[in-house]
Design a protein around this motif. Structure first.
Motif, mmCIF file in Angstrom:
data_model
loop_
_atom_site.group_PDB
_atom_site.id
_atom_site.type_symbol
_atom_site.label_atom_id
_atom_site.label_comp_id
_atom_site.label_asym_id
_atom_site.label_seq_id
_atom_site.Cartn_x
_atom_site.Cartn_y
_atom_site.Cartn_z
ATOM 1 N N ILE A 220 0.853 -1.189 0.000
ATOM 2 C CA ILE A 220 0.000 0.000 0.000
ATOM 3 C C ILE A 220 0.887 1.237 0.000
ATOM 4 O O ILE A 220 1.647 1.465 0.950
ATOM 5 N N GLU A 221 0.791 2.026 -1.069
ATOM 6 C CA GLU A 221 1.565 3.259 -1.165
ATOM 7 C C GLU A 221 0.749 4.421 -0.601
ATOM 8 O O GLU A 221 -0.446 4.553 -0.885
ATOM 9 N N ILE A 222 1.418 5.254 0.198
ATOM 10 C CA ILE A 222 0.760 6.375 0.871
ATOM 11 C C ILE A 222 1.330 7.678 0.324
ATOM 12 O O ILE A 222 2.522 7.952 0.439
ATOM 13 N N TYR A 223 0.448 8.493 -0.300
ATOM 14 C CA TYR A 223 0.841 9.770 -0.887
ATOM 15 C C TYR A 223 0.055 10.896 -0.228
ATOM 16 O O TYR A 223 -1.142 10.753 0.039
ATOM 17 N N GLY A 224 0.720 12.017 -0.005
ATOM 18 C CA GLY A 224 -0.009 13.163 0.502
ATOM 19 C C GLY A 224 0.893 14.257 1.007
ATOM 20 O O GLY A 224 2.064 14.010 1.348
ATOM 21 N N PRO A 225 0.374 15.476 1.082
ATOM 22 C CA PRO A 225 1.134 16.596 1.640
ATOM 23 C C PRO A 225 1.268 16.461 3.150
ATOM 24 O O PRO A 225 0.413 15.852 3.806
#
Length: 368
Positions: A220-225
Motif C-alpha cells: 500500500i503506497e501512501i501519498y499526501g502533503p
C-alpha cells in the motif's frame, strides 16, 4: 436564478474544497447566473478559470450589498462550510433577509462536534446555532453526513454530494487484474494527518494480518502533503511495527498526470478516515475503477456497500483488518467491484448534481 456562493478559504491544493467549489460553481453556471465571492484577499488561476471568482482583492469590504448587481441582492446565497464565518458576516445575512443555504462539509456531524468540543459549544451558543436555524436549508454531501448530523441544526435539508468531471478522465477504463494472484497494489491519497485520516488504524490493521498480506504480496503506497508535519512520525510508527515492506510512505504528494498514472496502476484505494465531509479523492478513485476499502468515517460507507464497490469497516483497526483480509480472499471479485466503482462514480457528475441543486434552490424560493 441569481446565486451567490460565499467562502472563506485560502489557496490549499491539498484540500477537497480547493477543487470541488470551483467545479460546483462552474457546473451551476450552465443553469443559473452565479458568482463566487471569497472572503479572503487571495487569487488562484484555477479558480478564475473555472468560475466567476471574486475575492476581497476585488471587493474589499466583505459586504454583500457592495457587490455588483444582481449579486448585491441575489435570489439565494450558498455558504460554503460552516465554522469559517465571522460574526459580522452572519449578522449581515440576517439583515439582508435573503434565503441562504449552508454546506457544512462534515462539520455538523457528531464526530466533528467532539473535536475542539468546548470551543464549539461556546461558538454554537453565541452564533452558530442561530446561523444554522435561520438558513433556508442545510445541504449535506452524503446521507451518512445528514444522519450523523441529526435534526437540531435545521428542519430543512437535502443531500447533494461533491462531484467529478468525467470529461477529463479516460473513458472505457478496464483494469487488468490478470496479475492479482501475484501482487495486490493499494493506494492512499490524502493529507498525512494521522488521527484525522485514520493512518494509525491502517498501521495497526496491517500489523494484525501482516502474514497474510506478505503471503499475497500486498503493498500500500501512501501519498499526501505533510502540512501537519506528521510524515516522519508515521514512518517511525510503521518501522516500529516492522511492516515497512507493506506500507510505503512516499516523499511527495501527487497531482495531475502522475496521480492518474498511479491510480491506474493500483488495484484498490484505501480511506480509513475518522472524519470526512465528502472525500473527493475517493470519488476520483472510484471513477478510475478502483474498488475501495473505507470506514464509516469516510461518509461513503453506505454508498460503497450498496453499490458493492469495495469493502467497508467501522472506525477501528480490527474491523479494517477484517475488511483487508476479506479483500485479499475475494480477489476473484476485483473485476466486478471495479465495474461497480465506475458505475457508482457516474452518479457524481457535476452537471447532474447542478440540476439537483437548481431544482432544490428553486423549491426553497417558491416556499419563501
Amino acid at each position: 436564478m441569481n446565486i451567490l456562493y460565499v467562502s472563506n478559504m485560502f489557496v490549499k491544493k491539498d484540500i477537497g474544497p480547493y477543487w470541488s467549489i470551483p467545479n460546483q460553481v462552474h457546473a451551476q453556471s450552465k443553469l443559473d447566473n452565479v458568482m463566487w465571492y471569497n472572503l479572503q484577499a487571495v487569487e488562484d488561476g484555477y479558480w478564475k478559470e473555472k468560475a466567476n471568482y471574486k475575492s476581497l482583492l476585488d471587493f474589499p469590504s466583505g459586504i454583500i450589498s457592495d457587490l455588483p448587481s444582481p449579486f448585491n441582492k441575489p435570489d439565494i446565497i450558498v455558504c460554503e462550510e460552516f465554522y469559517v464565518y465571522k460574526y459580522q458576516f452572519i449578522k449581515q445575512l440576517k439583515k439582508l433577509n435573503i434565503p441562504y443555504v449552508i454546506i457544512p462539509r462534515g462539520s455538523m456531524t457528531m464526530n466533528a462536534q467532539h473535536k475542539h468540543y468546548w470551543k464549539k459549544v461556546l461558538g454554537n451558543m453565541l452564533m452558530f446555532n442561530s446561523f444554522s436555524k435561520r438558513a433556508a436549508a442545510i445541504q449535506y454531501l452524503t446521507e451518512d453526513e445528514k444522519l450523523n448530523s441529526g435534526h437540531k441544526w435545521n428542519c430543512t435539508s437535502c443531500v447533494i454530494p461533491n462531484g467529478i468531471d468525467f470529461s477529463s478522465l479516460k473513458q472505457g477504463i478496464v483494469h487488468n487484474y490478470d496479475n492479482i494472484d501475484n501482487v495486490i497494489k493499494g493506494i492512499f491519497i490524502g493529507r498525512i494527518f494521522i488521527y484525522h485520516k485514520g493512518l494509525d488504524l491502517i498501521v495497526d490493521a496491517c500489523k494484525q494480518i501482516e502474514t497474510l498480506l506478505r503471503k499475497r504480496h500486498v503493498q500500500i503506497e501512501i501519498y499526501g502533503p505533510d502540512r501537519e508535519h506528521e510524515k516522519d512520525k508515521l514512518r517511525n510508527l510503521i518501522e516500529r511495527k516492522k511492516i515497512s515492506d507493506i506500507l510505503l510512505v512516499q516523499d511527495s504528494p501527487i497531482f495531475g498526470e502522475e496521480k492518474e498514472s498511479k491510480l491506474l496502476a493500483s488495484d484498490f484505494f484505501l480511506l480509513t478516515s475518522r472524519l470526512e465531509g465528502h472525500p473527493m479523492g475517493l470519488i476520483e478513485a472510484l471513477s478510475y475503477g478502483l474498488p475501495s476499502v473505507v470506514t464509516r468515517g469516510s461518509n461513503m460507507l453506505k454508498e460503497i456497500k450498496e453499490a458493492d464497490a469495495g469493502w467497508v469497516a467501522e472506525i477501528d483497526a480490527i474491523s479494517i483488518a477484517q475488511a483487508l483480509k476479506k479483500m485479499v480472499i475475494e480477489n476473484d471479485k476485483f473485476v466486478i467491484k471495479s465495474n461497480n466503482a465506475i458505475s457508482l462514480a457516474r452518479k457524481y457528475q457535476w452537471d447532474l448534481l447542478a440540476k439537483n441543486a437548481h431544482y432544490f434552490y428553486q423549491s426553497l424560493l417558491n416556499h419563501k
